[in-house]
Scaffold this motif. Structure first.
Motif, PDB file in Angstrom:
ATOM      1  N   SER A 260      -1.793  -0.324  -7.720  1.00  0.00           N
ATOM      2  CA  SER A 260      -1.503   0.890  -7.210  1.00  0.00           C
ATOM      3  C   SER A 260      -1.001  -0.032  -5.997  1.00  0.00           C
ATOM      4  N   LYS A 261      -2.377  -0.174  -5.518  1.00  0.00           N
ATOM      5  CA  LYS A 261      -1.867  -0.555  -4.228  1.00  0.00           C
ATOM      6  C   LYS A 261      -0.061  -2.247  -3.683  1.00  0.00           C
ATOM      7  N   PHE A 262       0.250  -2.299  -5.136  1.00  0.00           N
ATOM      8  CA  PHE A 262       1.146  -3.311  -5.352  1.00  0.00           C
ATOM      9  C   PHE A 262       2.357  -2.453  -5.002  1.00  0.00           C
ATOM     10  N   ILE A 263       2.709  -1.212  -6.502  1.00  0.00           N
ATOM     11  CA  ILE A 263       3.493  -0.693  -5.788  1.00  0.00           C
ATOM     12  C   ILE A 263       3.781  -0.183  -4.833  1.00  0.00           C
ATOM     13  N   HIS A 264       2.901   0.806  -4.057  1.00  0.00           N
ATOM     14  CA  HIS A 264       3.705   0.920  -3.207  1.00  0.00           C
ATOM     15  C   HIS A 264       4.005   0.430  -1.831  1.00  0.00           C
ATOM     16  N   PHE A 309      -5.895   6.772  -3.996  1.00  0.00           N
ATOM     17  CA  PHE A 309      -5.143   5.814  -3.252  1.00  0.00           C
ATOM     18  C   PHE A 309      -3.693   6.903  -3.366  1.00  0.00           C
ATOM     19  N   LEU A 310      -3.016   6.445  -4.559  1.00  0.00           N
ATOM     20  CA  LEU A 310      -1.576   6.752  -4.602  1.00  0.00           C
ATOM     21  C   LEU A 310      -1.450   8.149  -4.065  1.00  0.00           C
ATOM     22  N   ALA A 311      -2.021   9.466  -4.486  1.00  0.00           N
ATOM     23  CA  ALA A 311      -2.446  10.708  -4.206  1.00  0.00           C
ATOM     24  C   ALA A 311      -1.945  10.721  -2.882  1.00  0.00           C
ATOM     25  N   GLN A 312      -3.183  10.169  -2.092  1.00  0.00           N
ATOM     26  CA  GLN A 312      -3.166   9.957  -0.313  1.00  0.00           C
ATOM     27  C   GLN A 312      -1.765   9.416   0.465  1.00  0.00           C
ATOM     28  N   TRP A 313      -0.674   8.883  -0.769  1.00  0.00           N
ATOM     29  CA  TRP A 313       0.482   8.699   0.264  1.00  0.00           C
ATOM     30  C   TRP A 313       1.814   9.216  -0.142  1.00  0.00           C
TER      31      TRP A 313
END
Length: 379
Positions: A260-264, A309-313
């Motif tokens: 998920s962090k890599f995608i972000h 994590f993704l939702a907070q972004w």
């Protein structure tokens, strides 16, 4: 990366020597409990238009195939293909889950593939089916999925079909299920740049790990990770929306947050990220020991951390193909009723669950081994 991507298949054209009929259901009648439907359409072998009959009993008619089961599901306006006495549902007028099947061929060989590829070139046949199907479709679908195999192997024929669909149905949303590898090629990008209404065509591309060796192992193709990442950037640069799909299994679950962090960091432009439950069909049955976690208390924790994590972004995130009773309550808001109607089922104990109307249920082929934990009262 090499300028060329080796395609792991070969084959010969099959449509030249095999008859094919595509037609629309114009009549349906019952006779003593038996069903007969009338198709009107095109005989590709004779290159003419004619009527064709299907029935659950013997018909005294040249253009007929008898003893066809499941005709009760067919309705007026549905489109079927007939080839070598085999009947295939191409388009269902009353369904919101229609798909354009592009090809059985693929340049990957994923461990959990639900539609294992075959070494047969069926691209011309499938193109002919859908090129004519679009002509005889009556009403506009809201959504259509293009799947396979790998749809981009149709090349320019894929562009022709997309443009024909969006020209006839301007409000249609199309989702293309692609592994993204062909999109790393400049030739494929130049071809797809000819799509006229790009904003209505979503490329849904799987990424299974932030570690290239892991992704390549899951899809069983060398350099697939690099090709897919490059393909995501290239197709997005043309103006196509991109959805990233992550199938949940024992190989992908441990690094969900890292992925998920890599995608972000690398694909902040994607419009949708989906986490998808595993279909126990196709290659999954042969690879259960690698893919299925019998008991893993950390898998849902990893999923929850990833979605938070993704939702907070402010990413648009969803969970597909997973019943609510298999998820902790904080994840329910992400769970969607995503399983196509023709392969969606519930266990007997699900009928008493108060959350059934909000739940995706199970794939019908997952039911035998699935465990349902119905909710009998509000939590």
């Amino acid at each position: 990366m090499s300028d060329e991507i080796k395609l792991s298949w070969k084959g010969t054209l099959t449509s030249k020597s095999i008859s094919l009929f595509v037609g629309i259901v114009t009549e349906k009648k019952y006779n003593n409990g038996q069903i007969e439907i009338k198709l009107e359409g095109k005989n590709f072998e004779k290159n003419n238009f004619e009527s064709f009959y299907l029935s659950t009993v013997e018909l005294n008619c040249d253009n007929s195939i008898s003893y066809i089961q499941e005709l009760s599901d067919m309705e007026i306006g549905d489109i079927l293909s007939v080839k070598d006495r085999r009947v295939r549902s191409v388009y269902r007028e009353g369904s919101s889950n229609n798909f354009l099947f592009a090809t059985i061929r693929c340049n990957s060989n994923c461990l959990m593939c639900s539609q294992p590829p075959l070494d047969v070139d069926d691209t011309i046949e499938n193109y002919n089916i859908w090129n004519y199907t679009i002509d005889i479709m009556v009403s506009s679908p809201k959504h259509l999925t293009i799947t396979g195999g790998e749809p981009t192997l149709l090349g320019n024929k894929l562009v022709i079909l997309i443009n024909k669909l969006t020209s006839k149905f301007p409000d249609l949303l199309i989702t293309i299920l692609s592994n993204g590898r062909m999109l790393a090629l400049d030739s494929a990008i130049e071809t797809l740049d000819q799509v006229s209404n790009k904003r209505n065509v979503v490329f849904a591309i799987p990424l299974y790990s932030d570690v290239y060796k892991q992704h390549d192992h899951i899809v069983q193709a060398k350099d697939a990770f690099h090709q897919t990442c490059l393909g995501i950037h290239k197709i997005s640069s043309l103006g196509f929306p991109v959805e990233i799909r992550i199938v949940l299994h024992k190989l992908s679950n441990p690094r969900l947050l890292s992925l998920s962090k890599f995608i972000h960091m690398n694909f902040p432009f994607v419009y949708h990220i989906t986490f998808m439950g595993l279909e126990i069909i196709g290659y999954t049955n042969a690879n259960k020991s690698q893919l299925i976690e019998e008991q893993s208390p950390h898998s849902n924790d990893n999923l929850l951390d990833s979605l938070n994590f993704l939702a907070q972004w402010k990413y648009n995130v969803s969970i597909y193909n997973t019943p609510l009773c298999h998820l902790p309550e904080p994840l329910w808001k992400y769970a969607k009723q995503s399983i196509s109607d023709w392969k969606n089922g519930f266990k007997e104990e699900c009928q008493k669950c108060i959350k059934k109307d909000d739940c995706s249920g199970f794939f019908t082929w997952n039911l035998k081994s699935a465990t349902a934990l119905p909710f009998l009262h509000e939590k």
